[in-house]
Write a protein that holds these residues in place. Structure first.
Motif, PDB file in Angstrom:
ATOM      1  N   ALA A   1       0.813  -1.218   0.000  1.00 54.94           N
ATOM      2  CA  ALA A   1       0.000   0.000   0.000  1.00 54.94           C
ATOM      3  C   ALA A   1       0.849   1.271   0.000  1.00 54.94           C
ATOM      4  O   ALA A   1       0.401   2.323  -0.450  1.00 54.94           O
ATOM      5  CB  ALA A   1      -0.925  -0.005   1.218  1.00 54.94           C
ATOM      6  N   ASP A   2       2.072   1.172   0.489  1.00 56.49           N
ATOM      7  CA  ASP A   2       2.912   2.378   0.585  1.00 56.49           C
ATOM      8  C   ASP A   2       3.921   2.468  -0.555  1.00 56.49           C
ATOM      9  O   ASP A   2       4.900   3.196  -0.474  1.00 56.49           O
ATOM     10  CB  ASP A   2       3.636   2.387   1.933  1.00 56.49           C
ATOM     11  N   ALA A   3       3.677   1.701  -1.619  1.00 58.68           N
ATOM     12  CA  ALA A   3       4.609   1.694  -2.750  1.00 58.68           C
ATOM     13  C   ALA A   3       3.856   2.075  -4.020  1.00 58.68           C
ATOM     14  O   ALA A   3       2.657   1.854  -4.115  1.00 58.68           O
ATOM     15  CB  ALA A   3       5.204   0.305  -2.916  1.00 58.68           C
TER      16      ALA A   3
ATOM     17  N   GLU B   1       7.919   5.493  10.311  1.00 56.60           N
ATOM     18  CA  GLU B   1       7.201   6.681   9.847  1.00 56.60           C
ATOM     19  C   GLU B   1       7.786   7.209   8.533  1.00 56.60           C
ATOM     20  O   GLU B   1       8.993   7.260   8.361  1.00 56.60           O
ATOM     21  CB  GLU B   1       7.346   7.756  10.915  1.00 56.60           C
ATOM     22  N   LYS B   2       6.886   7.594   7.624  1.00 57.33           N
ATOM     23  CA  LYS B   2       7.367   8.074   6.314  1.00 57.33           C
ATOM     24  C   LYS B   2       6.796   9.425   5.980  1.00 57.33           C
ATOM     25  O   LYS B   2       5.795   9.825   6.522  1.00 57.33           O
ATOM     26  CB  LYS B   2       6.931   7.109   5.230  1.00 57.33           C
ATOM     27  N   GLU B   3       7.442  10.075   5.061  1.00 55.88           N
ATOM     28  CA  GLU B   3       6.847  11.315   4.559  1.00 55.88           C
ATOM     29  C   GLU B   3       7.332  11.593   3.148  1.00 55.88           C
ATOM     30  O   GLU B   3       8.469  11.479   2.845  1.00 55.88           O
ATOM     31  CB  GLU B   3       7.212  12.484   5.477  1.00 55.88           C
TER      32      GLU B   3
ATOM     33  N   TYR C   1       8.528   2.338  -7.019  1.00 56.68           N
ATOM     34  CA  TYR C   1       9.299   2.958  -5.947  1.00 56.68           C
ATOM     35  C   TYR C   1       8.506   2.973  -4.655  1.00 56.68           C
ATOM     36  O   TYR C   1       7.289   2.873  -4.639  1.00 56.68           O
ATOM     37  CB  TYR C   1       9.769   4.355  -6.320  1.00 56.68           C
ATOM     38  N   GLU C   2       9.244   3.084  -3.592  1.00 51.73           N
ATOM     39  CA  GLU C   2       8.642   3.154  -2.275  1.00 51.73           C
ATOM     40  C   GLU C   2       9.330   4.291  -1.541  1.00 51.73           C
ATOM     41  O   GLU C   2      10.560   4.323  -1.464  1.00 51.73           O
ATOM     42  CB  GLU C   2       8.885   1.856  -1.526  1.00 51.73           C
ATOM     43  N   PRO C   3       8.553   5.247  -1.039  1.00 50.41           N
ATOM     44  CA  PRO C   3       9.191   6.310  -0.263  1.00 50.41           C
ATOM     45  C   PRO C   3      10.004   5.697   0.874  1.00 50.41           C
ATOM     46  O   PRO C   3       9.603   4.706   1.476  1.00 50.41           O
ATOM     47  CB  PRO C   3       8.006   7.113   0.266  1.00 50.41           C
TER      48      PRO C   3
HETATM   49 MN    MN Z   1       6.663  -0.612   2.834  1.00 45.71          MN
END
Ligand code: MN
Ligand code: GDD
Length: 369
Positions: free
Chosen positions: A137-139, A367-369, A249-251
């Motif tokens: 989901a985060d990619a 945690e990402k941003e 890509y993934e942040p």
């Molecule tokens: Mn991930």
């Protein structure tokens, strides 16, 4: 004596990956590319496993929605494991605003890890789908034709699984990350040209469904559901490839970068440790690749550690040669590719130690941003 042993280990440690990298690079040119039909657009189930992805799920669905692929041939399966942040609500809301793509939600009563969630999805997906694409989901997919290109490889019956080339994505600490990618992408693509690669990516992993079912689903006792499944498929004699025209890509996490990398390294180590027993029954072309990767992930970092320990000991005993070799090794850290490499070895070593205590099959996200 000690110096000689240390030097031999260091030469092996640095020499083998260099040799392997140049082999992979040579393979790129020869590129025995799988034959394929770019017009091959079968019905596809796109599976997104989610645990507390409320902050990402809409963007993720938009990303899939904007792909250049017939929308009526995509069904998105979100398999959610009791998220507490409203992920499912957000997904339902998005789906109600985009009626031209089918979104199904599969809910698990409790969180039991990504691998188990993928198996729940696999058991739910109806019989009309011969191809399954798993994506975190985060990619995100970096080209609009990522899905189309990935699936087109399956027009060749010998291809069993397809993954993407990773590009380091925005935010966070990408210095080490981008250096790491240069080396790895060449190796992944070279292995794929030669036959198959034993490392897949959670950003996009596409499978021929029949093969997943033959395998009894995704592994749940180790973390690299994607890489291990690809490896099992390659061992069966099908190709598992990273495709040169599928980018993702993934942040990168803004904080706890090393923690994140160590967790992923833990999963890779679990995968390669479990893959040792597959060597005898691997097709010959794959056996070499798998053996090289097992060596690179499980043995090579240890060679470096022993070499440094021997040098330190003999320097302490008064060897000027050892002292200068240690000084040289330290000075070279100013050179980025070398530094990137050393950091990676460190991550693998820490991951080996951590694996002895905790497998991280259910983890908390950085945690990402
Ligand atoms: Mn991930
Ligand atoms: N349904 C469900 N249940 N989904 C989960 C669970 C769970 O228990 N745990 C994680 N997920 C989902 C996340 O929401 C995300 O969409 C995806 O699985 C990957 O989780 P991340 O937290 O983003 O993990 P990562 O990016 O560090 O690791 C990924 O890459 C590794 C290396 O390729 C994962 O795909 C790992 O499995 C993989 O080893």
């Amino acid at each position: 004596m000690l110096e000689e042993a240390a030097l031999t280990l260091a030469l092996l440690h640095f020499g083998f990956p260099l040799y392997y990298y140049s082999w992979a690079k040579g393979m790129l040119g020869k590129s025995v590319r799988a034959g394929r039909d770019p017009g091959f657009t079968p019905r596809v189930a796109v599976v997104i496993p989610t645990y507390n992805e409320a902050g990402n799920i809409e963007r993720k669905l938009e990303d899939i929605y904007s792909q250049d692929y017939p929308r009526d041939r995509i069904t998105v399966y979100i398999v959610d494991s009791a998220s507490s942040d409203g992920t499912v609500g957000k997904a339902l809301d998005w789906a109600s605003r985009h009626k031209d793509i089918e979104v199904r939600i599969v809910e698990e009563g409790e969180r039991r890890g990504k691998g188990r969630a993928l198996n729940t999805a696999l058991n739910t997906i109806d019989g009309g789908f011969d191809f399954i694409v798993v994506t975190d989901a985060d990619a995100f997919w970096a080209n609009r034709d990522a899905l189309r290109n990935a699936l087109s490889y399956f027009s060749d019956e010998s291809v069993g699984a397809v993954s993407c080339v990773k590009t380091p994505g925005g935010g966070g600490f990408t210095g080490v990350e981008s250096g790491y990618r240069d080396f790895y992408n060449v190796v992944r693509l070279g292995e794929s040209s030669a036959y198959s690669t034993p490392v897949f990516h959670g950003e996009l992993s596409a499978y021929r469904r029949r093969l997943l079912e033959d395998l009894g689903g995704f592994p749940t006792d180790i973390g690299s559901d994607d890489s291990h499944t690809a490896t099992l498929i390659a061992v069966k004699g099908y190709r598992a490839i990273v495709a040169p025209d599928v980018y993702c890509y993934e942040p990168v996490p803004r904080r706890k970068y090393f923690h994140w990398r160590v967790r992923r390294a833990q999963h890779l180590i679990q995968h390669f440790a479990k893959s040792i027993r597959l060597l005898p029954r691997s097709p010959k072309a794959f056996r070499k690749i798998l053996a090289a990767e097992i060596f690179l992930h499980l043995a090579n970092p240890i060679l470096l550690l022993i070499s440094i320990a021997l040098l330190a000991y003999s320097a302490y005993k008064g060897s000027p040669l050892s002292l200068s070799l240690l000084a040289l090794g330290t000075a070279l850290l100013a050179y980025k590719p070398y530094r990137t490499w050393i950091v990676m070895q460190l991550i693998l070593l820490v991951a080996m130690v951590k694996n002895a205590f905790r497998k991280e099959l259910v983890w908390s996200k950085e945690e990402k941003e």
